[in-house]
Design a protein around this motif. Structure first.
Motif, short mmCIF file in Angstrom:
data_model
loop_
_atom_site.label_atom_id
_atom_site.label_comp_id
_atom_site.label_asym_id
_atom_site.label_seq_id
_atom_site.Cartn_x
_atom_site.Cartn_y
_atom_site.Cartn_z
N GLU A 297 6.39 17.31 3.13
CA GLU A 297 5.55 16.22 3.60
C GLU A 297 4.08 16.56 3.67
O GLU A 297 3.24 15.67 3.58
N GLU A 298 3.76 17.86 3.82
CA GLU A 298 2.32 18.13 3.89
C GLU A 298 1.65 17.93 2.54
O GLU A 298 0.45 17.74 2.46
N LEU A 299 2.46 17.89 1.49
CA LEU A 299 1.90 17.60 0.16
C LEU A 299 1.37 16.17 0.08
O LEU A 299 0.41 15.89 -0.62
N TYR A 300 2.00 15.28 0.82
CA TYR A 300 1.66 13.86 0.70
C TYR A 300 0.20 13.58 1.03
O TYR A 300 -0.37 12.60 0.58
N PHE A 301 -0.38 14.45 1.84
CA PHE A 301 -1.73 14.17 2.32
C PHE A 301 -2.77 15.07 1.67
O PHE A 301 -3.93 15.05 2.05
N ARG A 302 -2.31 15.84 0.71
CA ARG A 302 -3.26 16.68 -0.04
C ARG A 302 -3.91 15.86 -1.13
O ARG A 302 -3.39 14.85 -1.58
N ARG A 303 -5.07 16.34 -1.60
CA ARG A 303 -5.70 15.66 -2.72
C ARG A 303 -4.89 15.92 -3.98
O ARG A 303 -4.36 17.01 -4.19
N ALA A 304 -4.80 14.90 -4.83
CA ALA A 304 -3.92 15.00 -5.99
C ALA A 304 -4.28 16.15 -6.92
O ALA A 304 -3.42 16.72 -7.57
N ASP A 305 -5.58 16.50 -6.99
CA ASP A 305 -5.95 17.56 -7.94
C ASP A 305 -5.59 18.95 -7.44
O ASP A 305 -5.80 19.93 -8.14
N THR A 306 -5.04 19.06 -6.21
CA THR A 306 -4.63 20.38 -5.74
C THR A 306 -3.16 20.65 -6.05
O THR A 306 -2.66 21.71 -5.70
N LEU A 307 -2.48 19.69 -6.68
CA LEU A 307 -1.06 19.87 -6.96
C LEU A 307 -0.84 20.63 -8.27
O LEU A 307 -1.71 20.70 -9.12
N SER A 308 0.38 21.14 -8.41
CA SER A 308 0.74 21.76 -9.69
C SER A 308 1.14 20.68 -10.68
O SER A 308 1.34 19.51 -10.30
N GLY A 309 1.27 21.04 -11.95
CA GLY A 309 1.58 20.07 -12.99
C GLY A 309 2.86 19.29 -12.70
O GLY A 309 2.88 18.07 -12.78
#
Ligand code: ATP
Ligand code: MG
Lengths: 274, 266, 267
Positions: free
Chosen positions: B149-161
């Protein structure tokens, strides 16, 4: 655009968490907007800026616009001299500051300066040159040396030196340390590093800023005549002050056309450089 | 083949003499005719640059065809008014090859963008989606296999492919589409997630009778999941048939390869 | 050392000549234009030698600054500050929709061409001229100053915003379009988040610029410190004028620092 909260520390899950985050973010923005609006409304109150007043003035604006038409093309005959003068002032006022600003930036940038206090002094000087608007410089200089294009050109030069100098030293400071180290390791001295390491690196930025200031100075040069510092501004402001609006619109039209052409040219040049 | 039962059932998507040329000479799609029925799980394959993505973009009318048209539910997209077209687009979920997430926006906001069509003006201007949208977004993110769930509030460009890909899938899911256009939806995923996503898409397709058009380079996976496989070659349809009928000869035809070389290629 | 021998062994590549007649001709023409400009701008060394001593004399007259009558400076000081804030706020707000209309990937050509034409006029006419125009139309005071700077800022910020929007990633715009969002929603959700930091930094730059210009708008009667300054200069109260100049320098410096901090905060 949501601000990033540390959600791992919050003991909520799923929808509750999402709603909580949204509320937090919204509260943050709401406070920010409230502060800005408060300042703006106070500013409007202080300066008596209100839409009622504007509404009251608007018939005058339209009347004024109406009195500008049809344009009177009489000034076209005498416009060419001051116009050329304006462009000349802008050209000199843009190019002359380049070497001066570069020289000063060399002493001001933290990565190239050697004497700390001298660097700070140069920074203060550049800052002063920059923060005083060119029209103000022109007024001071006109009262010193009298009417003419000389004080106008000098005014543009002073302001541009300040602005470009600040930009130059900021750019120099942003240059990658590695480049400088590589140069240093070949045994180059400070001046050589500056000329062969730094200048080629920042050349595109320099060109782009110079073109920007050419544009800026062309526009500024059109009003320097207001304080008697030469150029087309005298013709323009006196036409408006003497209520010759039909002549004023002609002069304005010429200015807008010339500036647009220059703007296009420099934009094209800039996109080719970058 | 679909042409035979086209008369008996009304097709969902008809690609009608579609031609697209860029700058007048590069022909990306060359006079393609297709008729896709409701509920079909249709996979496009073909060499790179053959016009798969271009065809998919046309079905959503993101680009205008040079010639021909797309017909969905009997309505020609080219004749639609802007309002109708927006409505139509909201019913088509699309996953892009390059994910196309808005980098500086949070993951959950990116997903909720799939609901933009339904968001009123005031809420749009203030970037405030409804509670319902939040609920749907979380649900869709979980269904797409993104549980942290903490991913949901991160900026999209900080995610992996792979995470980005699943966010893009969630954005498609939240639209509750009637048609899913998926351009390489599993390219950035690991093997487990590849199957998970294809299962998921297949499952919602079966459940809600959704039509799927997907491009896929994994031909073994295509054979497993697809009800129909279409091979494109040089902007034209070179193969069209059910998954089982795709053999090496057909693959050779699509990729214009010699026999033998294709063995082992998937 | 073998350096010499190896250097000799390698055949030198043929460099194209540096000075071709064509290049020389261009250089001569450019130098001619430049010389002509220097003469036209009366900026020859002779002029400089004549002028600079006079500038020095005036500078001497300007020091030390006099704080006599500093109480009268409060109102114009705040006025200048508020003119800058108001114009920047209004300009940045208006330039969002106008920037949308001026971007060719957002608006049809029959909208963005006329809008750009108007923006060219907004930018082509200097702030001072706009101020002069509005002083004639709505009377003396800070109001014409605010309008003038707002118009100019709209011209600048809209152009910069539309350029940023045009440079933004097509993919993101496409993704938003694909969900069935209307054009302006695509603009708000696909383009704005990406260009937002740029937009803020342009806005901050124009805050600095507008405040700087607000200090001279008073020359044409559009409020602020310029009115005081004009008065001081025409009365030959150079020492008091220096005080005003120092205030201007400090004000702009503080704003510049503040902008720097704000810009860092949003990155
Ligand atoms: N905007 C464009 N302008 C010019 N040519 C384009 C444009 N978009 C696509 N093309 C060309 O159209 C052809 C088809 O492109 P498309 O993206 O549809 O290929 P693809 O089949 O999806 O390939 P891949 O498997 O690599 O994704 C290519 O030759 C491409 O260069
Ligand atoms: Mg593709």
């Amino acid at each position: 655009m949501a601000k990033i909260l540390d959600v791992s520390k919050i003991d909520l899950e799923g929808l509750e968490l999402a709603i909580y985050v949204r509320r937090k973010v919204r509260t943050g923005y709401a406070i920010l907007v409230a502060i800005v609006l408060a300042v703006v409304f106070y500013a409007a109150y202080y300066t008596n800026f209100n839409l009622v007043e504007l509404e009251r003035g608007s018939p005058h604006i339209w009347k004024l616009l109406g009195r500008m038409f049809p344009p009177n093309f009489e000034p076209l005959a005498e416009i060419s001299g001051p116009l050329v003068e304006t462009l000349q002032m802008a050209l000199v006022g843009t190019t002359l500051p380049i070497p001066i600003a570069m020289f000063l930036a060399f002493y001001a940038a933290t990565s190239t300066r050697r004497i700390h206090w001298l660097g700070n002094l140069v920074r203060v000087a550049l800052n002063t040159l920059r923060t005083v608007p060119e029209l103000l410089w022109a007024m001071i200089l006109v009262s010193a040396v009298g009417l003419g294009t000389f004080p106008g050109t000098l005014a543009l030069t002073l302001h541009s030196t300040g602005s470009m100098g600040k930009f130059f030293y900021e750019t120099i400071e942003a240059v990658d340390e590695g480049i400088l180290e590589a140069m240093k390791s070949t045994g180059a001295n400070r001046l050589q590093i500056f000329f062969f390491g730094i200048i080629p690196t920042i050349l595109p930025n320099i060109m782009s800023v110079v073109l920007l200031y050419w544009d800026y100075n062309n526009r500024s040069a059109t009003v320097l005549g207001l304080v008697g510092a030469g150029g087309i501004g005298f013709l323009l402001t006196s036409a408006i002050a003497e209520f010759e609006y039909q002549q004023a619109i002609t002069v304005l039209g010429v200015i807008v056309i010339i500036l647009t052409i220059i703007d296009r040219t420099s934009a094209a040049a800039r996109s080719r450089i970058i | 083949m679909s042409e035979q039962n086209a008369g008996s059932r009304k097709p969902k998507i008809v690609v009608d003499h579609l031609t697209k040329s860029y700058d007048g000479n590069i022909i990306a799609v060359d006079d393609i005719n297709l008729s896709i029925d409701k509920g079909e799980y249709c996979i496009l394959f073909g060499p790179s640059g053959v016009g798969k993505s271009t065809l998919m973009r046309h079905i959503n009318y993101l680009i205008k065809p040079t010639k021909g048209d797309i017909v969905i539910d009997g309505k020609r997209l080219g004749d639609m008014k802007t309002k109708e077209l927006l409505k139509q687009r909201s019913k088509i979920g699309m996953i892009f090859q390059e994910f196309n997430l808005v980098n500086r926006m949070s993951v959950i906001m990116n997903v909720m963008c799939g609901r933009l069509h339904y968001l009123n003006t005031w809420r749009s201007l203030t970037f405030s989606f409804t509670r319902d949208d939040h609920e749907r977004a979380i649900d869709c993110l979980r269904r797409a296999g993104l549980h942290e769930e903490e991913l949901y509030f991160r900026r999209a460009d900080t995610l992996s492919g792979g995470q980005k890909q699943r966010v893009a899938i969630a954005r498609m899911l939240i639209q509750e589409p009637e048609i899913i256009l998926a351009d390489e939806p599993i390219a950035a995923l690991d093997v487990k997630n590849q199957h998970m996503i294809l299962e998921l898409i297949g499952e919602i397709a079966r459940r809600d009778n959704i039509t799927i058009v997907m491009t896929l380079h994994h031909l073994d996976l295509a054979k497993k999941y697809a009800s129909r496989i279409i091979g494109l070659s040089e902007g034209k349809v070179a193969f069209d048939g059910p998954g089982e009928s795709l053999d090496d000869a057909a693959i050779n035809r699509v990729f214009k390869m010699e026999d033998g070389k294709v063995v082992g290629t998937t | 050392m073998t350096n010499e021998t190896t250097a000799n062994a390698v055949p030198m590549p043929h460099f194209p000549p540096r000075y071709t007649p064509f290049r020389l001709a261009i250089a001569v023409v450019l130098l001619g234009i430049y010389w002509w400009s220097i003469v036209g701008a009366e900026f020859s060394p002779v002029e400089l030698a004549k002028g600079l001593p006079k500038v020095w004399e005036t500078l001497v007259l300007m020091f030390p600054p006099s704080i006599e009558g500093y109480k009268n400076l409060w109102v114009p000081f705040w006025e200048t500050l508020y003119i800058g804030i108001l114009a920047t706020f209004l300009g940045s707000l208006i330039s969002i929709p106008v920037g949308f209309l001026a971007s060719h990937n957002m608006s049809p050509w029959y909208i963005y061409h006329p809008v750009r034409m108007v923006l060219n006029i907004f930018r082509g006419v200097s702030e001072i001229i706009w101020a002069l125009f509005f002083v004639v139309a709505v009377g003396l005071g800070p109001m014409p100053g605010v309008i003038a700077l707002t118009i100019f800022s709209v011209g600048m910020l809209s152009k910069l915003l539309s350029e940023a929007v045009e440079a933004s990633d097509i993919g993101m715009l496409e993704a938003m379009t694909a969900t069935g969002a209307s054009r302006w929603k695509v603009f708000f959700y696909g383009a704005m988040p990406e260009v937002f930091p740029l937009y803020i930094s342009y806005t901050l730059y124009y805050w600095d610029h507008n405040t700087r210009q607000a200090t001279v708008l008073g020359f044409v009667g559009a409020g602020g410190l310029g009115v005081t300054l004009l008065w001081n200069m025409s009365m030959y109260e150079f020492e008091q004028a220096t005080t005003v100049v120092i205030i201007i320098v400090c004000m702009i410096t503080v704003i510049d620092r503040l902008c720097l901090k704000l810009r860092e905060a949003i990155q």
